[in-house]
Design a protein around this motif. Structure first.
Motif, PDB file in Angstrom:
ATOM      1  N   ASN A  62       0.782  -1.073  -0.055  1.00  0.00           N
ATOM      2  CA  ASN A  62       0.032   0.053   0.248  1.00  0.00           C
ATOM      3  C   ASN A  62       0.863   1.429   0.051  1.00  0.00           C
ATOM      4  OD1 ASN A  62      -2.927  -1.179   0.994  1.00  0.00           O
ATOM      5  ND2 ASN A  62      -1.210  -2.263   1.511  1.00  0.00           N
ATOM      6  N   GLN A  63       0.567   1.975  -0.854  1.00  0.00           N
ATOM      7  CA  GLN A  63       1.610   3.365  -1.155  1.00  0.00           C
ATOM      8  C   GLN A  63       0.617   4.432  -0.148  1.00  0.00           C
ATOM      9  OE1 GLN A  63       4.349   4.278  -3.046  1.00  0.00           O
ATOM     10  NE2 GLN A  63       4.149   5.886  -1.519  1.00  0.00           N
ATOM     11  N   LEU A  64       1.178   5.061   0.911  1.00  0.00           N
ATOM     12  CA  LEU A  64       1.127   6.069   1.960  1.00  0.00           C
ATOM     13  C   LEU A  64       2.085   7.183   1.993  1.00  0.00           C
ATOM     14  CD1 LEU A  64       0.039   3.496   4.936  1.00  0.00           C
ATOM     15  CD2 LEU A  64      -1.415   4.367   3.124  1.00  0.00           C
ATOM     16  N   GLU A  65       1.095   8.035   2.366  1.00  0.00           N
ATOM     17  CA  GLU A  65       1.960   9.500   2.422  1.00  0.00           C
ATOM     18  C   GLU A  65       1.619  10.250   3.740  1.00  0.00           C
ATOM     19  OE1 GLU A  65       0.826  11.855  -0.730  1.00  0.00           O
ATOM     20  OE2 GLU A  65       2.175  10.581  -2.466  1.00  0.00           O
ATOM     21  N   PHE A  66       2.494  10.787   4.527  1.00  0.00           N
ATOM     22  CA  PHE A  66       2.103  11.507   5.683  1.00  0.00           C
ATOM     23  C   PHE A  66       2.822  12.957   5.648  1.00  0.00           C
ATOM     24  CE2 PHE A  66       2.363   6.751   6.344  1.00  0.00           C
ATOM     25  CZ  PHE A  66       1.231   6.738   7.114  1.00  0.00           C
ATOM     26  N   TYR A  67       2.066  13.678   6.309  1.00  0.00           N
ATOM     27  CA  TYR A  67       2.611  15.276   6.294  1.00  0.00           C
ATOM     28  C   TYR A  67       2.752  15.742   7.754  1.00  0.00           C
ATOM     29  CZ  TYR A  67       1.282  14.786   1.488  1.00  0.00           C
ATOM     30  OH  TYR A  67       1.047  14.492   0.165  1.00  0.00           O
ATOM     31  N   TYR A  68       3.857  16.535   7.985  1.00  0.00           N
ATOM     32  CA  TYR A  68       4.027  17.003   9.225  1.00  0.00           C
ATOM     33  C   TYR A  68       4.424  18.567   8.994  1.00  0.00           C
ATOM     34  CZ  TYR A  68       6.411  17.735  13.598  1.00  0.00           C
ATOM     35  OH  TYR A  68       6.921  18.229  15.089  1.00  0.00           O
ATOM     36  N   LEU A  69       3.926  19.414   9.853  1.00  0.00           N
ATOM     37  CA  LEU A  69       4.118  20.891   9.717  1.00  0.00           C
ATOM     38  C   LEU A  69       5.109  21.282  10.900  1.00  0.00           C
ATOM     39  CD1 LEU A  69       3.721  23.898   8.695  1.00  0.00           C
ATOM     40  CD2 LEU A  69       1.848  23.768  10.273  1.00  0.00           C
ATOM     41  N   THR A  70       6.375  21.804  10.416  1.00  0.00           N
ATOM     42  CA  THR A  70       7.336  21.909  11.364  1.00  0.00           C
ATOM     43  C   THR A  70       6.920  23.135  12.579  1.00  0.00           C
ATOM     44  OG1 THR A  70       8.344  23.657  10.119  1.00  0.00           O
ATOM     45  CG2 THR A  70       9.263  21.640  10.045  1.00  0.00           C
ATOM     46  N   PRO A  71       6.965  22.990  13.720  1.00  0.00           N
ATOM     47  CA  PRO A  71       6.465  23.891  14.622  1.00  0.00           C
ATOM     48  C   PRO A  71       7.702  25.189  14.697  1.00  0.00           C
ATOM     49  CG  PRO A  71       7.793  22.217  15.771  1.00  0.00           C
ATOM     50  CD  PRO A  71       7.712  21.909  14.270  1.00  0.00           C
ATOM     51  N   GLU A  72       7.087  26.140  15.641  1.00  0.00           N
ATOM     52  CA  GLU A  72       7.881  27.224  15.788  1.00  0.00           C
ATOM     53  C   GLU A  72       9.085  26.435  17.066  1.00  0.00           C
ATOM     54  OE1 GLU A  72       6.338  31.091  15.412  1.00  0.00           O
ATOM     55  OE2 GLU A  72       4.422  30.422  15.906  1.00  0.00           O
ATOM     56  N   VAL A  73      10.197  26.288  16.476  1.00  0.00           N
ATOM     57  CA  VAL A  73      11.081  25.660  17.263  1.00  0.00           C
ATOM     58  C   VAL A  73      11.540  26.326  18.442  1.00  0.00           C
ATOM     59  CG1 VAL A  73      11.714  23.787  15.609  1.00  0.00           C
ATOM     60  CG2 VAL A  73      13.050  25.953  15.748  1.00  0.00           C
ATOM     61  N   ARG A  74      12.303  25.696  19.507  1.00  0.00           N
ATOM     62  CA  ARG A  74      12.709  26.421  20.763  1.00  0.00           C
ATOM     63  C   ARG A  74      13.933  26.754  20.382  1.00  0.00           C
ATOM     64  NH1 ARG A  74      12.447  24.484  27.065  1.00  0.00           N
ATOM     65  NH2 ARG A  74      13.533  25.956  28.060  1.00  0.00           N
ATOM     66  N   LYS A  75      14.639  26.053  19.747  1.00  0.00           N
ATOM     67  CA  LYS A  75      16.150  26.298  19.261  1.00  0.00           C
ATOM     68  C   LYS A  75      16.476  25.441  17.651  1.00  0.00           C
ATOM     69  CE  LYS A  75      18.593  26.827  23.429  1.00  0.00           C
ATOM     70  NZ  LYS A  75      19.981  26.114  24.299  1.00  0.00           N
ATOM     71  N   ASP A  76      17.474  26.171  16.885  1.00  0.00           N
ATOM     72  CA  ASP A  76      17.465  25.616  15.764  1.00  0.00           C
ATOM     73  C   ASP A  76      18.249  24.343  15.859  1.00  0.00           C
ATOM     74  OD1 ASP A  76      16.702  27.894  14.601  1.00  0.00           O
ATOM     75  OD2 ASP A  76      18.738  28.535  14.180  1.00  0.00           O
ATOM     76  N   SER A  77      18.901  24.267  17.010  1.00  0.00           N
ATOM     77  CA  SER A  77      19.559  22.809  17.145  1.00  0.00           C
ATOM     78  C   SER A  77      18.595  21.562  17.627  1.00  0.00           C
ATOM     79  CB  SER A  77      20.849  22.625  18.306  1.00  0.00           C
ATOM     80  OG  SER A  77      20.055  23.219  19.599  1.00  0.00           O
ATOM     81  N   ASP A  78      17.313  22.005  17.553  1.00  0.00           N
ATOM     82  CA  ASP A  78      16.445  20.719  18.082  1.00  0.00           C
ATOM     83  C   ASP A  78      16.308  19.760  16.971  1.00  0.00           C
ATOM     84  OD1 ASP A  78      15.986  22.046  20.268  1.00  0.00           O
ATOM     85  OD2 ASP A  78      13.913  22.842  19.929  1.00  0.00           O
ATOM     86  N   ALA A  79      16.243  18.741  17.287  1.00  0.00           N
ATOM     87  CA  ALA A  79      16.073  17.627  16.231  1.00  0.00           C
ATOM     88  C   ALA A  79      14.853  17.203  15.636  1.00  0.00           C
ATOM     89  CB  ALA A  79      17.039  16.346  16.781  1.00  0.00           C
ATOM     90  N   PHE A  80      14.500  17.017  14.474  1.00  0.00           N
ATOM     91  CA  PHE A  80      13.255  16.407  14.072  1.00  0.00           C
ATOM     92  C   PHE A  80      13.700  14.788  14.012  1.00  0.00           C
ATOM     93  CE2 PHE A  80      11.209  14.650  10.184  1.00  0.00           C
ATOM     94  CZ  PHE A  80       9.997  14.650  10.791  1.00  0.00           C
ATOM     95  N   ARG A  81      12.586  13.890  14.323  1.00  0.00           N
ATOM     96  CA  ARG A  81      12.812  12.655  14.374  1.00  0.00           C
ATOM     97  C   ARG A  81      11.325  12.173  13.581  1.00  0.00           C
ATOM     98  NH1 ARG A  81      15.362  10.642  20.011  1.00  0.00           N
ATOM     99  NH2 ARG A  81      17.208  11.806  19.973  1.00  0.00           N
ATOM    100  N   THR A  82      11.592  11.112  12.801  1.00  0.00           N
ATOM    101  CA  THR A  82      10.239  10.386  12.261  1.00  0.00           C
ATOM    102  C   THR A  82      10.610   8.936  12.251  1.00  0.00           C
ATOM    103  OG1 THR A  82       8.566  10.247  10.696  1.00  0.00           O
ATOM    104  CG2 THR A  82      10.767  10.702   9.997  1.00  0.00           C
ATOM    105  N   THR A  83       9.468   8.148  12.658  1.00  0.00           N
ATOM    106  CA  THR A  83       9.972   6.719  12.569  1.00  0.00           C
ATOM    107  C   THR A  83       8.260   5.964  12.322  1.00  0.00           C
ATOM    108  OG1 THR A  83      10.747   4.794  13.457  1.00  0.00           O
ATOM    109  CG2 THR A  83       9.837   6.393  15.013  1.00  0.00           C
ATOM    110  N   PHE A  84       8.362   4.745  12.173  1.00  0.00           N
ATOM    111  CA  PHE A  84       7.021   4.081  12.310  1.00  0.00           C
ATOM    112  C   PHE A  84       7.304   2.935  13.419  1.00  0.00           C
ATOM    113  CE2 PHE A  84       7.204   5.358   7.990  1.00  0.00           C
ATOM    114  CZ  PHE A  84       5.922   5.726   7.670  1.00  0.00           C
ATOM    115  N   TRP A  85       5.823   3.000  14.148  1.00  0.00           N
ATOM    116  CA  TRP A  85       6.083   2.344  15.385  1.00  0.00           C
ATOM    117  C   TRP A  85       5.041   1.152  15.645  1.00  0.00           C
ATOM    118  CZ3 TRP A  85       3.878   4.884  20.529  1.00  0.00           C
ATOM    119  CH2 TRP A  85       3.950   4.203  21.479  1.00  0.00           C
ATOM    120  N   LEU A  86       5.241   0.094  15.837  1.00  0.00           N
ATOM    121  CA  LEU A  86       4.500  -1.298  15.714  1.00  0.00           C
ATOM    122  C   LEU A  86       4.047  -1.168  17.557  1.00  0.00           C
ATOM    123  CD1 LEU A  86       2.865  -3.534  14.707  1.00  0.00           C
ATOM    124  CD2 LEU A  86       4.705  -4.910  14.699  1.00  0.00           C
TER     125      LEU A  86
END
Length: 610
Positions: A569-593
């Protein structure tokens, strides 16, 4: 004659404010959002006898009935299924007299005795205006100690109508926010400081303890107001020595004052101890995306940003800041108390990571400071009035009058939605400057509407560029945990199972994303399920991390409607970046079972639109 003038002027200002207040339509629900959080202590204690919210259904019923908030962010889970309020209890204590009036009214009139029906809302709303008048009364009395009546009348008019004080005390229930009450408490602190230095009576010291304690209990950083009485009348070495003698002779009153501050503060500490197990509690602990940044304050943004810049939307305060040298010459004994308190308080305000303070006009957190910033403003007015030539006086009066009119007009624009509550930009400001209607197409110049789903933002008229961040077809060994690479007819795929519940984590910092304002991250993936998702919970997750803690977390559970079994199945997910606290803050994405049966993924692609 001048005395009559100032009395008439004060009465006129009061009447105008009262008329504006009464003519404003009654808000739909004044006990909502942050005010809901300030207020909750009272109905939970006096009506429901459940301060710890053991019966959470109670809150659900209130919100369903009155729509106070879209999410219950006003409290956090605590010990043994209890909840602890996000906001300190000082505002609830200030609301208490008018809550009791509303409670008696509800009991006598047949309205629901639930803490939120019309009698409670009306009592608190009109009670907030009582606090406004109390604050202006003590402000007026204090200013008369230092300036002539004409100057005081001008200061009163300028502060009330020439700043964001007007919007945040008179319209749409804004007077119930803490800033109106803190203005009143600061005015009382100033008056009691003056009186204590005049006569050193115990009653003034006790009053100072209560005023300072309530201010700190309403917003803990306001303990800085104690700087004012401590440094008052210390303009030179002789004044300093006299102040030391005054303190030595009246130490018992000072100890009473300190004791009252400590006792009021202990109410909050005891509350935290009962419901969290600790005397000290981080009210914003459930949102690492907000907090103090003392090493990287947002000074330029707070002062000059077109989003919420204080001196952009309240230019009168620029005139006040210019007046500090005049204050030094005219009121040296008060100068250091006012300047040092302002500098410390401003630095703390500018250190808050969410420096734009949600939906407000200009910098609402600085409104209480106007009590003390009236000193340099008044000193500058009198210096130019007394020593300036005719041209200087004309130019200065023209400047003040222009600023006054600009504030009134921009306040009107704010109240009519022309100046946006949180999304202003320089280009949009230029487009609506002195306009009574929104120009066609101007809304495209605002900051992004973060209440919209990212998919809807992508479909808007904005032009987007895109950049690929990561691609993985899982064909090459060594990229991730090779033991989870499974060979099948289409090549290698990645297996997520009960022993390894996560897909390979993609991580990058906000700085590495290189975004101007925001980005929309799109994650494309092929998913192969072997059992129904309703029996085998499986999630797409994305978040930002600050010091190892997640914020702006998004988790989407995949459903049976999205996926066909035993096929890709072809799936697409979208995420709007927040107003981050610091530029060094990390974005992470994964799938979780979270289920027990394996799920297979392949052809992972991550890109950003900006």
């Amino acid at each position: 004659m001048k005395g009559n003038l100032i009395h008439l002027g004060f009465a006129a200002v009061t009447i105008v404010l009262l008329l504006l207040f009464l003519l404003t339509p009654f808000p739909h629900n004044v006990l909502s959002w942050d005010i809901f959080g300030y207020y909750l202590y009272l109905p939970l204690v006096f009506i429901y006898r459940d301060l710890g919210l053991k019966d959470f259904h109670l809150i659900e019923t209130i919100i369903d009935t009155y729509h106070n908030t879209s999410t219950f962010y006003q409290a956090m889970p605590a010990l043994d299924g209890l909840w602890v309020m996000k906001y300190p209890m000082g505002m609830a204590l200030l609301y208490l007299p008018f809550f009791l009036i509303g409670h008696i009214w509800a009991l006598a009139s047949g309205y629901p005795v639930d803490g939120f029906s019309y009698p409670y809302q009306a009592s608190l709303l009109y009670g907030s205006f009582v606090y406004t008048l109390i604050g202006l009364w003590f402000y007026w009395k204090s200013m008369l100690k230092f300036f002539n009546p004409t100057t005081v009348l001008l200061l009163l008019i300028l502060i009330v109508f020439g700043t964001n004080f007007l919007v945040h005390t008179t319209f749409h229930g804004q007077g119930l926010m803490s800033h109106n009450y803190l203005f009143s408490l600061f005015s009382i602190v100033l008056w009691l400081t003056i009186k204590w230095h005049e006569s050193s009576k115990l009653k003034y010291a006790i009053g100072l303890g209560f005023a300072i304690g309530l201010a700190a209990l309403s917003r803990p950083t306001e303990i800085l107001i104690a700087i004012v009485p401590v440094l008052w009348n210390t303009g030179n070495s002789e004044a300093y020595r006299k102040k030391i003698r005054l303190i030595s002779a009246n130490w018992h009153g000072i100890m009473f004052s300190i004791l009252i501050v400590v006792l009021l503060g202990s109410l909050q500490l005891i509350y935290y101890k009962v419901f969290t197990g600790s005397f000290f509690h981080n009210n914003y602990g459930n949102n690492p995306g907000e907090g103090m940044e003392f090493l990287n304050p947002y000074i330029i943004e707070v002062l000059f940003s077109f989003r919420k810049g204080w001196l952009i939307y309240t230019p009168l305060m620029a005139v006040s800041l210019v007046g500090f040298p005049a204050m030094f010459h005219k009121l040296r004994n008060q100068f250091w108390a006012v300047l040092i308190f302002f500098l410390f308080s401003f630095y703390v305000i500018a250190s808050w990571s969410c420096w734009w303070y949600a939906d407000c006009y200009s910098q609402r957190s600085l409104i209480p400071m106007y009590v003390f910033l009236s000193f340099p403003l008044g000193a500058l007015i009198e210096m130019i009035s007394e020593k300036g030539n005719r041209l200087a006086r004309i130019l200065f009066c023209t400047l003040l009058f222009s600023i006054f009119l600009l504030n009134l007009f921009q306040s009107w624009q704010f109240l009519h939605g022309i100046i946006h509550t949180s999304r202003m930009t320089k280009d949009f400001y230029k487009e609506v400057f002195l306009k009574t209607k929104l120009p066609a197409g101007a809304e495209s110049l605002l900051l992004i509407d973060r209440n919209l789903p990212p998919e809807e933002i992508l479909k808007s008229d904005r032009k987007f560029e895109s950049r690929i961040l990561h691609v993985n077809d899982f064909e090459s060994d060594g990229l991730f945990a090779d033991t989870n690479l499974i060979k099948e007819s289409r090549g290698k795929v990645f297996e997520i199972n009960k022993n390894n519940q996560f897909s390979p984590v993609f991580e990058t910092t906000y700085k590495q994303l290189n975004l101007a304002e925001f980005g929309i991250i799109k994650v494309s993936v092929l998913v192969f399920p072997v059992v129904k998702m309703s029996e085998n919970p499986f999630y797409f997750t994305a978040t930002f991390m600050y010091n190892g803690k997640a914020y702006a977390y998004k988790g989407i559970q995949l459903t049976d409607n999205q996926l066909s079994l035993n096929t890709w199945n072809q799936l697409e997910f979208y995420y709007l970046t927040p107003e981050v606290r610091k530029d060094s803050d990390a974005f992470r994405t994964t799938f979780w079972l979270q289920g027990q049966h394996p799920v297979y993924i392949d052809d992972l692609k991550i890109e950003v639109f900006f």
